[in-house]
Write an enzyme that holds these catalytic residues in place. Structure first.
Site, PDB file in Angstrom:
ATOM      1  N   ASN A  61       0.848  -1.195   0.000  1.00 17.11           N
ATOM      2  CA  ASN A  61       0.000   0.000   0.000  1.00 17.11           C
ATOM      3  C   ASN A  61       0.882   1.243   0.000  1.00 17.11           C
ATOM      4  O   ASN A  61       1.952   1.268   0.626  1.00 17.11           O
ATOM      5  CB  ASN A  61      -1.026  -0.007   1.141  1.00 17.11           C
ATOM      6  CG  ASN A  61      -0.491  -0.309   2.512  1.00 17.11           C
ATOM      7  OD1 ASN A  61       0.555  -0.922   2.653  1.00 17.11           O
ATOM      8  ND2 ASN A  61      -1.200   0.121   3.534  1.00 17.11           N
ATOM      9  N   CYS A  72      -4.093   0.669  -2.485  1.00 23.29           N
ATOM     10  CA  CYS A  72      -3.920  -0.603  -1.768  1.00 23.29           C
ATOM     11  C   CYS A  72      -2.800  -1.444  -2.385  1.00 23.29           C
ATOM     12  O   CYS A  72      -2.472  -1.299  -3.577  1.00 23.29           O
ATOM     13  CB  CYS A  72      -5.201  -1.409  -1.819  1.00 23.29           C
ATOM     14  SG  CYS A  72      -6.591  -0.696  -0.929  1.00 23.29           S
ATOM     15  N   GLU A  74      -2.886  -4.539  -3.222  1.00 18.12           N
ATOM     16  CA  GLU A  74      -3.366  -5.414  -4.301  1.00 18.12           C
ATOM     17  C   GLU A  74      -3.328  -4.686  -5.643  1.00 18.12           C
ATOM     18  O   GLU A  74      -2.925  -5.241  -6.662  1.00 18.12           O
ATOM     19  CB  GLU A  74      -4.804  -5.865  -4.009  1.00 18.12           C
ATOM     20  CG  GLU A  74      -4.953  -6.738  -2.776  1.00 18.12           C
ATOM     21  CD  GLU A  74      -5.203  -5.961  -1.487  1.00 18.12           C
ATOM     22  OE1 GLU A  74      -4.687  -4.815  -1.359  1.00 18.12           O
ATOM     23  OE2 GLU A  74      -5.895  -6.483  -0.609  1.00 18.12           O
ATOM     24  N   CYS A 106     -10.317  -4.977  -0.123  1.00 19.71           N
ATOM     25  CA  CYS A 106     -11.455  -4.046  -0.103  1.00 19.71           C
ATOM     26  C   CYS A 106     -12.293  -4.235  -1.373  1.00 19.71           C
ATOM     27  O   CYS A 106     -11.872  -4.893  -2.335  1.00 19.71           O
ATOM     28  CB  CYS A 106     -10.959  -2.607   0.019  1.00 19.71           C
ATOM     29  SG  CYS A 106     -10.291  -1.907  -1.499  1.00 19.71           S
TER      30      CYS A 106
HETATM   31  N1  THU Z   1      -5.196  -1.811   2.539  1.00 19.37           N
HETATM   32  C1  THU Z   1      -4.617  -2.559   1.560  1.00 19.37           C
HETATM   33  O1  THU Z   1      -3.589  -2.169   0.995  1.00 19.37           O
HETATM   34  N2  THU Z   1      -5.178  -3.730   1.245  1.00 19.37           N
HETATM   35  C2  THU Z   1      -6.241  -4.284   1.892  1.00 19.37           C
HETATM   36  O2  THU Z   1      -6.621  -5.407   1.576  1.00 19.37           O
HETATM   37  C3  THU Z   1      -6.921  -3.538   2.951  1.00 19.37           C
HETATM   38  C4  THU Z   1      -6.419  -2.176   3.215  1.00 19.37           C
HETATM   39  C5  THU Z   1      -4.536  -0.567   2.930  1.00 19.37           C
HETATM   40  C6  THU Z   1      -5.195   0.698   2.504  1.00 19.37           C
HETATM   41  C7  THU Z   1      -4.637   1.668   3.524  1.00 19.37           C
HETATM   42  O3  THU Z   1      -3.353   2.098   3.101  1.00 19.37           O
HETATM   43  C8  THU Z   1      -4.472   0.838   4.769  1.00 19.37           C
HETATM   44  O4  THU Z   1      -4.443  -0.500   4.339  1.00 19.37           O
HETATM   45  C9  THU Z   1      -5.573   1.031   5.794  1.00 19.37           C
HETATM   46  O5  THU Z   1      -6.812   0.895   5.202  1.00 19.37           O
END
Ligand code: THU
Length: 152
Positions: A61, A72, A74, A106
């Site tokens: 992320n 994110c 992913e 998400c």
């Molecule tokens: N986040 C991800 O990168 N992937 C996920 O599956 C859930 C959330 C990140 C987004 C943000 O930078 C942090 O986690 C908190 O939401």
């Protein structure tokens, strides 16, 4: 299916990574988590994406002082793979520091994954390496995708 060990699963669908290939994918997602840029949430996430050709693209992320611009893990991994010419995917592993719950993508990431098919596998892990695996179809049932645009 749940896991955490190195056993092969004779009932696994064809194409599902197994053995050392799966262990490498899981490890690459944990390693990518270490590069997370998350000074605002302090919630590091890593992802590792296995292409049909057997390559792995990882991502973390990447947050921003303008909060809504954060991306994110992913989607970072998917954008890296797409931008190097890969559009066919077998599996993605996702890692976080959560100990009690499996990290789950998400809704926005599920839709971005779905662009590239509904029949591939997502490994949701806990901090200790335990995992469950879900088909994308299970994570985003009754979904909208590129083929629907051709119907009108
Ligand atoms: N986040 C991800 O990168 N992937 C996920 O599956 C859930 C959330 C990140 C987004 C943000 O930078 C942090 O986690 C908190 O939401």
């Amino acid at each position: 299916m749940e896991g955490g060990g190195q056993r092969r699963d004779p009932a696994a669908p064809p194409g599902r990574p197994q053995g050392e290939c799966l262990q490498l994918l899981l490890r690459r997602s944990q390693e990518a988590k270490n590069w997370a840029y998350c000074p605002y949430s302090r919630f590091p996430v890593g992802a590792a994406l296995l292409t049909a050709s057997g390559e792995i693209f990882s991502g973390c992320n990447v947050e921003n002082a303008c909060y809504s611009l954060g991306v994110c893990a992913e989607r970072t991994a998917i954008q890296k793979a797409i931008s190097e010419g890969h559009t066919s995917f077998r599996a993605m592993a996702i890692a976080s520091d959560m100990g009690e719950n499996f990290i789950a993508p998400c809704g926005a990431c599920r839709q971005v994954m779905r662009e590239f098919g509904t029949d591939w596998d997502i490994y949701l892990t806990k901090a200790d390496g335990a995992y469950i695996v879900k088909r994308l179809e299970e994570l985003l049932p009754f979904s909208f995708g590129p083929e629907h645009l051709k119907e009108v």
